[in-house]
Design an enzyme around this catalytic site. Structure first.
Site, PDB file in Angstrom:
ATOM      1  N   CYS A  66      31.972  30.940  40.521  1.00 36.94           N
ATOM      2  CA  CYS A  66      32.907  30.964  41.647  1.00 36.94           C
ATOM      3  C   CYS A  66      32.570  31.981  42.733  1.00 36.94           C
ATOM      4  O   CYS A  66      32.364  31.591  43.882  1.00 36.94           O
ATOM      5  CB  CYS A  66      34.321  31.196  41.127  1.00 36.94           C
ATOM      6  SG  CYS A  66      34.905  29.802  40.166  1.00 36.94           S
ATOM      7  N   ASN A 125      39.130  35.095  46.144  1.00 32.81           N
ATOM      8  CA  ASN A 125      37.833  35.352  45.509  1.00 32.81           C
ATOM      9  C   ASN A 125      36.975  36.303  46.340  1.00 32.81           C
ATOM     10  O   ASN A 125      36.251  37.139  45.798  1.00 32.81           O
ATOM     11  CB  ASN A 125      37.083  34.039  45.263  1.00 32.81           C
ATOM     12  CG  ASN A 125      37.501  33.417  43.941  1.00 32.81           C
ATOM     13  OD1 ASN A 125      38.331  33.979  43.224  1.00 32.81           O
ATOM     14  ND2 ASN A 125      36.948  32.270  43.599  1.00 32.81           N
TER      15      ASN A 125
END
Ligand code: NAD
Length: 450
Positions: free
Chosen positions: A266, A214
């Site tokens: 996220c 991420n």
């Protein structure tokens, strides 16, 4: 095989449903009674393409059940997936209270060998904490039951979650015993038919892999936004630059689109959590600190362009917003750039007329009743008497609209495009004043020739 998935949010619901789809007996568990009651009646808490049909199909085949009763659902399971939220605490670190709470409950009620799998995004070391929590509960019961922990981070993308889960690029699993590896291998075998691998590794590496993935994606976005801002200053066109660099296979053409900053549940929290993990361990993530700060600035870029065009006079003006969700094909509004833009416009005394194909309900819920925010039933209604159109989310249906209708409905032919979905030259020819991200603004040809 039989599994329990604890936490029935985006990740838990998709995970449970997709495991049921391949024939596994699944119970999805949540503490939210209303969510579970709704799901039992076929009402889904989120919008995700293809999910509703799949839930209904598997419920009718009795492979998928919903429950608030972990104690009963956990009995006889081969694995229990923990998929609850890990929101940022005040200091940016991941708050593990829900994960560890579930681990304790599992320890209290399990009745045989079980793999306890963390699917939530959790910092390195969490599986050990989960192990300790389960062990403590078993000791309280004076139970000698065996279990293993595994880390199985989830890489699904909201808006394409089903596809991602059924045909994953890769499945990452951290294990510490052959027995756990064998259970996980059996569970995931049906999803490997597209030839992509399961990558088994140690548990800390699996936990780190999710944050590294991420953070890399967030870095690509912030890097490209930085380049875009410089393109504007230097007279370059970031759309060209993107194509120019993306054709280099070492760079690749994915995830290098400039915009108005990353959002969602996220990237912001995972970047923060990794910075925090590093600093707690005496290391500074300098790149990620910059990624975060570029992103915060980028969320204000669209607003700055509005302000520039209207020479700071926004009071009493109305702005049509196309798109509210943090990205297309989801109703997720968590950390959506639209929220920042709306708040800033309202603070200047402007009004907002917004349209989104699926996120209006969620936006109303997050923004609350606001006198100067109204919601349109379609994209064209949002334009009526608006002073400019702002493109906030690149929903496919916004890509090729009827520009002559747009021109007629807007008070001024001004488009401020936060996602670069239109072509500046074409907009100019159509008589619009057009601003994109990292491209040179254009004034309508007609005005220039007058
Ligand atoms: P979410 O907020 O949508 O869902 C979490 C659910 O857990 C909620 O329904 C909540 O009621 C439930 N819950 C909380 N405590 C519980 C308990 N004790 N027992 C049972 N249920 C409980 O969260 P999400 O977006 O699905 O994310 C879950 C985790 O997965 C997070 O760690 C997130 O970072 C990670 N993740 C999310 C995505 C995504 O796209 N949303 C992708 C990959 C990973």
């Amino acid at each position: 095989m039989k599994i329990a998935v604890v936490g029935t949010g985006y990740v838990g619901l998709v995970t449970g449903t997709c495991f049921a789809e391949v024939g596994i007996d699944v119970t999805c568990i949540d503490v939210n009674v209303k969510k579970i009651e709704d799901l039992r009646q076929g009402i889904l808490p989120i919008y995700e393409p293809g999910l509703e049909e799949m839930v209904l199909r598997n419920v009718s085949k009795e492979r998928l059940q919903f429950s608030t009763d972990l104690a009963t659902a956990i009995k006889g399971c081969d694995a229990a997936f923990i998929a609850v939220g890990t929101p940022p605490g005040e200091d940016g670190s991941a708050d593990l209270k829900y994960v560890l709470g579930v681990a304790r409950e599992i320890g209290q009620h399990m009745d045989g060998y079980l793999v306890v799998v963390t699917k939530s995004t959790v910092p390195v070391g969490t599986a050990n904490k989960v192990k300790q929590a389960v062990t403590e509960e078993l000791q309280k019961r004076q139970s000698a039951l065996q279990f293993d922990v595994a880390s199985n981070p989830e890489f699904l993308k909201e808006g394409a979650a089903i596809e991602d889960f059924l045909k994953p690029d890769r499945i990452v699993i951290g294990v510490e015993s052959e027995k756990a590896e064998e259970v996980m291998q059996r569970l995931y075998k049906p999803f490997l038919l597209n030839g992509h691998p399961i990558i088994f590794m140690d548990v800390p590496s699996a936990e780190m892999t999710k944050y590294a993935a991420n953070s890399m994606l967030a870095t690509k976005i912030s890097f490209m936004n930085d380049i875009a801002n410089l393109c504007e200053i230097m007279g370059a066109d970031v759309n060209m630059v993107r194509r120019g660099i993306g054709s280099d296979t070492r760079i690749g053409n994915k995830f290098i689109y400039p915009g108005i900053g990353y959002g969602g549940s996220c990237f912001p929290k995972d970047v923060k959590a990794l910075i925090k993990t590093a600093s707690e361990n005496g290391y500074q993530m300098q790149i990620l600190q910059a990624v975060e700060s570029v992103n915060e600035n980028q969320k204000e870029v669209l607003f700055s362009k509005v302000k520039k065009h209207f020479k700071g006079e926004l009071a009493g003006k109305t702005f049509a917003l196309w798109g509210l969700s943090f990205k297309p094909k989801t109703d997720d509004m968590r950390e959506a750039p639209s929220l920042v833009i709306i708040e800033k416009l309202l603070a200047e005394g402007a009004k907002v007329k917004a349209y989104d194909p699926v996120a209006i309900k969620e936006a109303q819920h997050m923004l609350g009743e606001k006198e100067n925010v109204s919601y349109a039933k379609d994209e064209y209604e949002a334009l009526i008497d608006a002073d400019a159109l702002l493109i906030v989310t690149e929903w496919p249906e916004f890509r090729s609209p009827n520009f002559s209708v747009i021109g007629k409905l807007l008070k001024n032919k001004v488009i401020i495009d936060g996602r670069n979905i239109y072509d500046a030259k074409e907009m100019q020819t159509l008589g619009f004043c057009y601003y994109g991200i990292g491209v040179q603004e254009v004034q309508p040809l007609t005005e220039m020739t007058n």
